[in-house]
Scaffold this motif. Sequence first.
Motif, short mmCIF file in Angstrom:
data_model
loop_
_atom_site.label_atom_id
_atom_site.label_comp_id
_atom_site.label_asym_id
_atom_site.label_seq_id
_atom_site.Cartn_x
_atom_site.Cartn_y
_atom_site.Cartn_z
N THR A 282 0.84 -1.20 0.00
CA THR A 282 0.00 0.00 0.00
C THR A 282 0.88 1.25 0.00
O THR A 282 0.66 2.18 -0.79
N ARG A 285 2.76 1.65 -3.37
CA ARG A 285 1.87 2.09 -4.45
C ARG A 285 1.53 3.57 -4.29
O ARG A 285 1.51 4.32 -5.26
N TYR A 293 0.02 -6.05 -13.25
CA TYR A 293 -1.41 -6.26 -13.16
C TYR A 293 -1.68 -7.76 -13.04
O TYR A 293 -1.10 -8.57 -13.74
N GLU A 296 -8.16 -10.42 -12.69
CA GLU A 296 -9.13 -10.61 -11.60
C GLU A 296 -9.50 -12.07 -11.40
O GLU A 296 -9.75 -12.51 -10.29
N TYR A 299 -8.17 -14.38 -8.58
CA TYR A 299 -8.67 -14.43 -7.20
C TYR A 299 -9.92 -15.29 -7.04
O TYR A 299 -10.33 -15.60 -5.94
N ALA A 314 -9.80 -9.56 0.13
CA ALA A 314 -10.13 -8.29 -0.53
C ALA A 314 -8.91 -7.36 -0.73
O ALA A 314 -8.66 -6.93 -1.84
N PRO A 315 -8.15 -7.07 0.34
CA PRO A 315 -7.00 -6.18 0.11
C PRO A 315 -5.93 -6.82 -0.77
O PRO A 315 -5.23 -6.11 -1.50
N LYS A 317 -6.50 -8.79 -3.30
CA LYS A 317 -7.01 -8.62 -4.66
C LYS A 317 -6.88 -7.16 -5.10
O LYS A 317 -6.46 -6.87 -6.22
N GLU A 318 -7.21 -6.27 -4.21
CA GLU A 318 -7.13 -4.83 -4.52
C GLU A 318 -5.71 -4.43 -4.90
O GLU A 318 -5.48 -3.64 -5.81
N LEU A 319 -4.72 -5.03 -4.22
CA LEU A 319 -3.32 -4.66 -4.46
C LEU A 319 -2.66 -5.54 -5.53
O LEU A 319 -1.60 -5.19 -6.04
#
Length: 380
Positions: A282, A285, A293, A296, A299, A314-315, A317-319
């Motif tokens: 985090t 970034r 990349y 998706e 996951y 969730a985090p 996947k987000e990152l």
Amino acid sequence: MSQTDNVTYGLEKIMPEAEDFLPLLGTDYVELYVGNAKQSAHFYKTAFGFQSVAYAGLETGVKDRTSYVLQQDKIRLVLTTPMEKDGPINRHINEHGDGVKVVALWVPDATKAWEETTSRGAKSFMEPIKEEDGHGHVVRSGIHTYGETIHIFVERENYNGPFLPGYKKWESHYNPSEVGLRYIDHMVGNVGWGEMNKWVDFYAKVMGFAQLVSFDDKDISTEYTALMSKVMSNGNGRIKFPINEPAEGRKKSQIEEYIDFYNGAGVQHIAVATNNIIETVTALRDRGVEFLYVPEAYYETVLDRVGEIDEDLAPLKELGILIDRDDEGYLLQIFTKPVVDRPTMFFEIIQRKGAKSFGKGNFKALFEAIEREQELRGTL
Ligand code: FE2
């Protein structure tokens, strides 16, 4: 990989095979030759959270180069740029672009390290030399490894200066915070077609390393994972050097792309460990570090593959953080885009939760991601 794939090694199993003629205490520093060390230093401070440590250049009596030393926990980077129009540093940059020149290893005895390795066939880069200043003395020696990369052995038991003799402390009023990078977990070398075993033998015979036998070695040349890889480790496991060579695949291997742009073998990535990959990534970034990349779809099936993990998905996947598992646990990892303009060197951020492997199960996902980038560059 599937959930049933197993890792078949533990460091304790390789210990008896690894010989002890070259005791290594750890990685001492990694030196990059760069086109503009002042600006590179700013990048590694701002984006990666490295701290200012030492400096050498005209002001310290060094005429042909300028070097900045930066550190974060146990990771020490040296950024060196040439000050003259000709010479080996210019030539290196012209050939390879910015890249790793030196992987320096911390040893108890740099003279013995040089004697043991050169007597086993290493090509000498630098005979043992004692360097001193008001802070004491160090002994350094060096040998060549793949491409134009070298290993410098550093003996610093009798030295308490900021870095090495010839360097002065680098005081800066600009000190961005660290991002939780702790130590170098492994450093990967890319070598040319059919050269992997030559360099595996080099690390075994010349440096007394042993191969980590794992599932990472098998099933490595699918249509996506167009590379071959073996991991060499020293006896205490502190130094791990995976060696990659390109393999024929459905599309051009990213290893081949590296070799094309680097003009030969060299360091592909530096994997750095963190205790909290979500916080570290985090922060990176937010500071402008770009990561590969991850599709998706990765996951949707990842937990079926790796089983239960401590983190929320969730985090991750987000990152774009990848997950893999072996017999001893799991690991979280993520790869930056190349940190230079040529598609060559990049970083990996890794958090190990028991696993001792290198993320083979993520190769396919990683290659899919890398191929998207290659497609944009038109080099597939
Ligand atoms: Fe890696």
